[in-house]
Design an enzyme around this catalytic site. Structure first.
Site, short mmCIF file in Angstrom:
data_model
loop_
_atom_site.label_atom_id
_atom_site.label_comp_id
_atom_site.label_asym_id
_atom_site.label_seq_id
_atom_site.Cartn_x
_atom_site.Cartn_y
_atom_site.Cartn_z
N HIS A 171 -0.77 -0.03 5.61
CA HIS A 171 -1.58 0.81 6.73
C HIS A 171 -0.53 2.14 6.86
O HIS A 171 -0.18 2.69 7.92
CB HIS A 171 -1.68 0.30 8.14
N GLN B 257 0.84 -1.15 -0.09
CA GLN B 257 0.12 0.12 -0.07
C GLN B 257 0.76 1.22 0.08
O GLN B 257 0.43 2.34 0.09
CB GLN B 257 -1.10 0.23 1.28
N TYR C 168 -9.77 6.91 19.87
CA TYR C 168 -10.67 6.31 18.93
C TYR C 168 -10.81 4.74 19.15
O TYR C 168 -11.47 4.16 18.37
CB TYR C 168 -10.76 6.78 17.41
N TYR D 85 -9.30 -10.93 9.55
CA TYR D 85 -9.51 -11.26 8.20
C TYR D 85 -9.83 -12.55 8.22
O TYR D 85 -10.62 -13.38 7.18
CB TYR D 85 -8.57 -10.83 7.36
#
Length: 328
Positions: free
Chosen positions: A125, A59, A229, A240
């Site tokens: 990430h 990513q 959060y 997953y």
């Protein structure tokens, strides 16, 4: 009921990631592999030189771009990317933010403003979204870099956080953790997983973010200082492989999302509708879906999302969404 017509501006790109409109109306676009292009009014793709070297893996790569609020006068362009280091034979990557002078299709005068430590071997990430608020503060998202058990809940590293800086990368004196020993002073909020959408609310001036959950549990949050959060202590998702990593969806001292998606839509890119081109949509929050390949309209009332509508179904892995200078 609005009829939305889809038009293709440019094709043949591989992984376009970030885009921003210049004062001229031309568009700058990054390719994750490390290229940047200016798209002019004749729809030519002009390559930009001076782009930082990136760790293009998984990513990671060349990510977001954003103009300084006073770009017309100072020519500062902000660029996020996965930065590379080699240590002991290992190639490591971390999320970085630099700013450059942009003129004549060149990036010059680089100032590296941020490095997200610790660097690691993971190719996922990175987050990397950039947004300015109405006061000119710079917000920057960094993913947890897949070290869920260590990074997002500790204030001693950069990962799994949303950071707030001055436009030159310095620390605002009213940041929530300024002056605390060994705490990263750029941290504004924490307990995030991989926030790939940041958007400025047009009336409240708040920063809204969305982030990827694991399997289920993608979230939309309103970002406020010193708020936790919850990742990875609380989550509406599972691993997953179907196993559970937490049984808790809420906990005292941890913020609840204003919306969560199960199953995950894999959100990326975000903006608010700020024009009159879409009657009835004013102030709504738009997010791209990588997984289901549509644009997700979140209908906003105050600080709540009351309904959703998928648009442009099947368009492809939607990485980013912007309002153009023409209002579309």
């Amino acid at each position: 009921l609005l009829t939305v017509e889809l038009d293709t501006i440019v094709s043949g790109m591989v992984q376009p990631w970030g885009m921003v409109f210049l004062p001229s109306g031309d568009m700058l676009v990054t390719e994750q592999s490390g290229e940047m292009y200016r798209i002019d009014e004749e729809l030519n793709m002009i390559p930009i030189s001076g782009v930082p070297k990136v760790r293009y893996n998984g990513q990671g790569g060349l990510l977001d771009i954003e103009l300084h609020p006073d770009f017309e006068n100072n020519e500062w362009l902000y660029v996020s990317y996965s930065d590379m280091k080699v240590e002991g034979g290992d190639t490591l990557a971390g999320t970085a933010l630099s700013r450059f002078k942009f003129a004549n299709d060149q990036l010059t005068h680089e100032e590296k403003l941020f490095e997200g430590h610790p660097y690691g071997t993971s190719g996922s990430h990175f987050a990397g979204r950039i947004e300015f608020d109405k006061e000119g503060y710079l917000f920057f998202s960094v993913g947890d870099r897949r070290k869920e058990n260590e990074n997002p809940q500790f204030l001693t590293n950069h990962c799994g956080k949303i950071h707030r800086m001055m436009d030159d990368g310095s620390i605002p004196p009213d940041n929530p953790y300024v002056g605390q020993d060994s705490v990263i002073a750029t941290i504004y909020s924490y307990g995030h997983r991989n926030p790939q959408g940041l958007a400025l609310h047009p009336t409240s001036g708040q920063i809204w973010a969305h982030e990827h959950g694991p399997r289920g549990g993608d979230e939309v949050n309103i970002i406020r200082p010193a708020i936790n959060y919850g990742w990875p202590v609380i989550s509406y998702g599972i691993e997953y492989d179907g196993t559970t990593f937490t049984n808790e969806v809420e906990k005292e001292g941890m913020e609840q999302p204003i919306l969560y998606w199960v199953p995950s839509i894999a959100p990326s890119g975000a903006t608010f509708v700020t024009t009159d081109k879409y009657p009835g949509w004013e102030g709504d929050f738009l997010a791209g879906s990588l997984r289901f390949k549509y644009l997700n309209r979140c209908i906003v009332e105050g600080d709540k999302i009351i309904r959703e509508e998928p648009l442009l179904k099947g368009v492809g892995r939607l990485r980013n969404v912007r309002i153009g200078p023409d209002g579309y």
